[in-house]
Design a protein around this motif. Structure first.
Motif, PDB file in Angstrom:
ATOM      1  N   THR A  45       0.832  -1.203   0.000  1.00 46.07           N
ATOM      2  CA  THR A  45       0.000   0.000   0.000  1.00 46.07           C
ATOM      3  C   THR A  45       0.866   1.253   0.000  1.00 46.07           C
ATOM      4  O   THR A  45       0.588   2.211  -0.721  1.00 46.07           O
ATOM      5  CB  THR A  45      -0.937  -0.010   1.229  1.00 46.07           C
ATOM      6  OG1 THR A  45      -1.775  -1.150   1.128  1.00 46.07           O
ATOM      7  CG2 THR A  45      -1.782   1.242   1.302  1.00 46.07           C
ATOM      8  N   GLN A  85      -7.198   1.079  -0.312  1.00 41.62           N
ATOM      9  CA  GLN A  85      -7.446   0.011   0.654  1.00 41.62           C
ATOM     10  C   GLN A  85      -8.297   0.507   1.827  1.00 41.62           C
ATOM     11  O   GLN A  85      -9.245  -0.145   2.217  1.00 41.62           O
ATOM     12  CB  GLN A  85      -6.115  -0.535   1.167  1.00 41.62           C
ATOM     13  CG  GLN A  85      -6.309  -1.772   2.020  1.00 41.62           C
ATOM     14  CD  GLN A  85      -4.988  -2.400   2.417  1.00 41.62           C
ATOM     15  OE1 GLN A  85      -3.928  -1.804   2.296  1.00 41.62           O
ATOM     16  NE2 GLN A  85      -5.064  -3.623   2.886  1.00 41.62           N
ATOM     17  N   ASP A 156      -5.807  -1.464  -5.042  1.00 47.85           N
ATOM     18  CA  ASP A 156      -5.131  -1.946  -3.834  1.00 47.85           C
ATOM     19  C   ASP A 156      -6.020  -2.973  -3.147  1.00 47.85           C
ATOM     20  O   ASP A 156      -7.034  -2.616  -2.557  1.00 47.85           O
ATOM     21  CB  ASP A 156      -4.831  -0.766  -2.907  1.00 47.85           C
ATOM     22  CG  ASP A 156      -3.795  -1.116  -1.845  1.00 47.85           C
ATOM     23  OD1 ASP A 156      -3.387  -2.294  -1.773  1.00 47.85           O
ATOM     24  OD2 ASP A 156      -3.405  -0.211  -1.089  1.00 47.85           O
ATOM     25  N   GLU A 157      -5.633  -4.227  -3.244  1.00 42.31           N
ATOM     26  CA  GLU A 157      -6.392  -5.342  -2.686  1.00 42.31           C
ATOM     27  C   GLU A 157      -7.880  -5.241  -3.017  1.00 42.31           C
ATOM     28  O   GLU A 157      -8.723  -5.172  -2.122  1.00 42.31           O
ATOM     29  CB  GLU A 157      -6.195  -5.400  -1.171  1.00 42.31           C
ATOM     30  CG  GLU A 157      -4.731  -5.426  -0.820  1.00 42.31           C
ATOM     31  CD  GLU A 157      -4.417  -6.296   0.384  1.00 42.31           C
ATOM     32  OE1 GLU A 157      -5.318  -7.005   0.866  1.00 42.31           O
ATOM     33  OE2 GLU A 157      -3.253  -6.290   0.796  1.00 42.31           O
TER      34      GLU A 157
HETATM   35 MG   LIG Z   1      -2.053  -2.737   1.951  1.00 42.47          MG
END
Ligand SMILES: [Mg+2]
Ligand SMILES: Nc1ncnc2c1ncn2[C@@H]1O[C@H](COP(=O)(O)OP(=O)(O)OP(=O)(O)O)[C@@H](O)[C@H]1O
Lengths: 306, 319
Positions: A45, A85, A156-157
């Motif tokens: 991140t 995220q 992000d994820e």
């Molecule tokens: Mg992360």
């Protein structure tokens, strides 16, 4: 690498005395789907948000679409799309209002209605953000990342915490982005996701890239071996395990022996014979085809996640 | 400019969907209005008109609660950072907060004026344009104060503590709840350093003496300067990220927001102009023929007892 759309050279970032990113380098070509794969706290991140211009770097050099995220942040923001995220939207904003609002921020934007259709949010368009399920919120986040038809998309994820069904829906979207020749930087700690979606993957651990290549290249590193995971009722020495037929590598990870074997059937037969002779027993046995998990275990001696 | 307009629209929309908003921005001020006009002023037009300025000021000053709380909530929930990856600037967000609050506060204030005229037959509200300008500057400046509060606090809890610390002196020591002329000397002296005192006095003079805009230049100018200063500072101190803490060094910058009224307070303490105005206004209605004094004025020397429960319960409810 002159035409790389994303360039990261020796990126370093710390928070107080936490060294989150310790010299990360990679570059991404236009049209590529690039993955950052790593366990919690690896620095994914941090890296991505430096590229987005949300955080400042300590040292190193990054460029996105030829721009410096810190200096040219206004121009950069027109070119990128991001699903973060840790983020949220106001509880009482309706889905369609949120996407229209964000569309209005950009010089160039896609049709909000059409985006919602594509993400299966059409019937939710008048719902409040607070009424959406986790999966719907995540789909909205990805839809909003695309609202300006960005050159580079940071996800992000995007599938963290989602059930497999919803996860697959997001996969479909990312695959579509690939067909549209969009550049995507994706972070994940799901191996399956990195293997399936990414053209190239950088495996990140403790703020450094420990391996980088196409999923195929990375897997080839484990030499075409098969992973056999055995849990035993009594411990054996690594030496004996390594002497089993076909075994090229042995590691003990969380009370389990992880064997890499060139000839799995022979290995299993000799393992069973050996255990019988020792009066030891197999508690469980798992055979896995080579995956990026093996690469990670091989390089770090740890599992990516449990 | 386009972003600013879109964000302002969003904020207004969100406010209308928020029950708390209805309570604090519409219901509470009106309850307060009726309490003062109907109960304390016993519907006597002259007394209602004396109280109208303070009641309006009370309503206007409430702006900073809602604004600071919303902004801090947006930051804590990571909503601001989502705007940050889009091409939205801090000024877009701050200016839209201020303007949305203005658009949302003005109707209640206007309604109070209309009710004062129609139901309580207040003889005059002075020059409507002067009143409008004064009210506008008041709403904008106290809104900016909310932005500064949001900038210097890290958590919602801190925000609410600071709001409370600001709110109490602003309403009790400025003439907004007890007439300034009625407060002890030392409190009056202190009150002259508060922006609220100037807002209250400006509104009151405009309403009861039909004061011209020109004669209110001290109030208008000081509040306008203060509004610009607080807005500028809030933009300097703006933080997108929940983890970003206020640097100690910049906390000192905030002291700068006190400067305009510190200077003005000194001047006014020497000249006593505001105090004289406040006394004249106070006497002009207490010496009125059929004086039916509101309870908050009927116990000289014991202002504390005159405090009515609605105010303290409002403060609690706002937390
Ligand atoms: Mg992360
Ligand atoms: N704002 C911050 N302040 C202090 N430390 C931070 C901050 N953000 C991240 N860290 C620390 O930096 C390290 C890297 O964090 P980062 O969020 O980049 O990891 P990640 O790979 O994204 O992890 P995850 O998979 O859990 O999202 C962690 O040790 C984390 O605790």
């Amino acid at each position: 690498m002159a035409n790389a759309i994303l360039q990261v050279e020796n990126l370093v970032k710390h928070y107080g005395d936490v060294h989150a990113v310790r010299g990360v380098s990679f570059s991404v070509e236009e049209g590529e789907v690039f993955g950052l794969l790593g366990p919690n706290g690896a620095g994914k991140t941090t890296t991505v948000e430096i590229l987005e211009g949300l955080r400042t770097l300590d040292s190193g050099r990054v460029s996105v679409c030829g721009l410096d995220p810190e200096r040219d942040s206004d121009a950069l923001k027109q070119e990128i799309g991001a699903s973060l995220q840790a983020t949220s939207l106001p509880d009482k904003i309706r889905v369609i209002e949120a996407i229209r609002l964000f569309a209005s921020f950009y010089k160039r934007h896609r049709d909000p209605q059409e985006l919602l259709k594509r993400f299966g949010l059409d019937d939710k368009k008048n719902s409040f953000y607070s009424q959406l399920s986790g999966g719907q919120k995540q789909r909205l986040a990805v839809a909003m990342a695309l609202v300006n038809d960005p050159r580079v998309c940071f996800l992000d994820e995007p599938t963290a915490g989602l059930d497999p069904q919803v996860r697959r829906e997001i996969y479909d979207v990312i695959e579509e982005l690939r067909r549209e020749k969009k550049t995507v930087l994706l972070t994940t700690h799901y191996i399956e996701e990195a293997e399936r979606l990414c053209d190239r993957v950088a495996i990140v651990d403790h703020g450094v890239v420990i391996a980088l290549g196409t999923p195929r290249e990375l897997k080839a590193r484990s030499g075409g071996t098969t992973r056999i995971e055995a849990r035993l009722s009594k411990t054996e020495s690594n030496g004996t395990m390594k002497s089993l037929e076909g075994v090229v590598d042995v590691r003990e990870v969380d009370d389990t022996y992880v064997l890499h074997s060139k000839r799995p059937p022979q290995t299993i037969v000799s393992l069973v014979k050996h255990l019988e002779a020792q009066g030891n027993e197999l508690v469980s046995l798992e055979i896995a085809t080579p995956s990026l998990e093996d690469v990670f275990i091989e390089l770090t001696g740890r599992r990516l996640r449990d | 400019m386009k972003n600013f307009a879109a964000l302002t629209r969003m904020r207004v929309q969100l406010a209308f969907r928020n029950k708390m908003f209805f309570f604090f921005v519409i219901v509470m001020p009106l309850v307060f209005f009726f309490l003062y006009a109907g109960v304390f002023a016993k519907s006597v037009p002259r007394i209602v008109s004396f109280y109208l300025g303070p009641v309006l000021a009370f309503n206007v000053m409430g702006s900073f609660w809602g604004l600071s709380a919303t902004l801090v909530m947006f930051r804590e929930q990571g909503i601001l950072r989502r705007f940050h990856v889009a091409p939205v600037t801090a000024s877009d967000l701050l200016a839209s907060s201020i303007v949305a609050n203005y658009v949302l506060t003005l109707p209640t204030v206007t309604l109070e004026l209309v009710l004062a005229r129609l139901i309580f037959h207040v003889p005059s509200i002075g020059n409507p344009i002067s009143l409008f300008i004064l009210l506008s500057i008041g709403i904008l400046s106290f809104g900016s104060l909310g932005l500064v509060v949001a900038s210097v606090t890290n958590t919602m809890q801190e925000t609410q503590v600071l709001n409370q610390l600001l709110w109490l002196p602003l309403i009790f020591l400025s003439g907004a709840t007890f007439p300034l002329a009625y407060l002890p000397r030392t409190v009056q002296r202190f009150g002259l350093f508060l922006p609220a005192t100037y807002l209250v006095n400006g509104l009151q003079q405009t309403i009861i003496h039909s004061a011209t805009l020109w004669s209110r230049y001290v109030e208008i100018l000081s509040l306008a300067v203060w509004a610009c200063l607080t807005f500028f500072l809030s933009a300097q101190l703006f933080r997108w990220e929940p983890e970003a803490k206020v640097p100690r060094r910049t906390k000192m910058l905030v002291a700068a927001t006190a400067i305009p009224f510190l200077l003005l307070g000194i001047v006014e303490n020497v000249s006593d102009r505001i105090l004289r105005e406040a006394y004249t206004a106070f006497e002009s209605f207490t010496s009125a023929p059929a004086t039916r004094r509101p309870p908050s004025l009927s116990m000289p020397g014991k202002p504390g007892e005159a405090s009515n429960p609605s105010r303290s319960s409002q403060n609690q409810a706002r937390q």
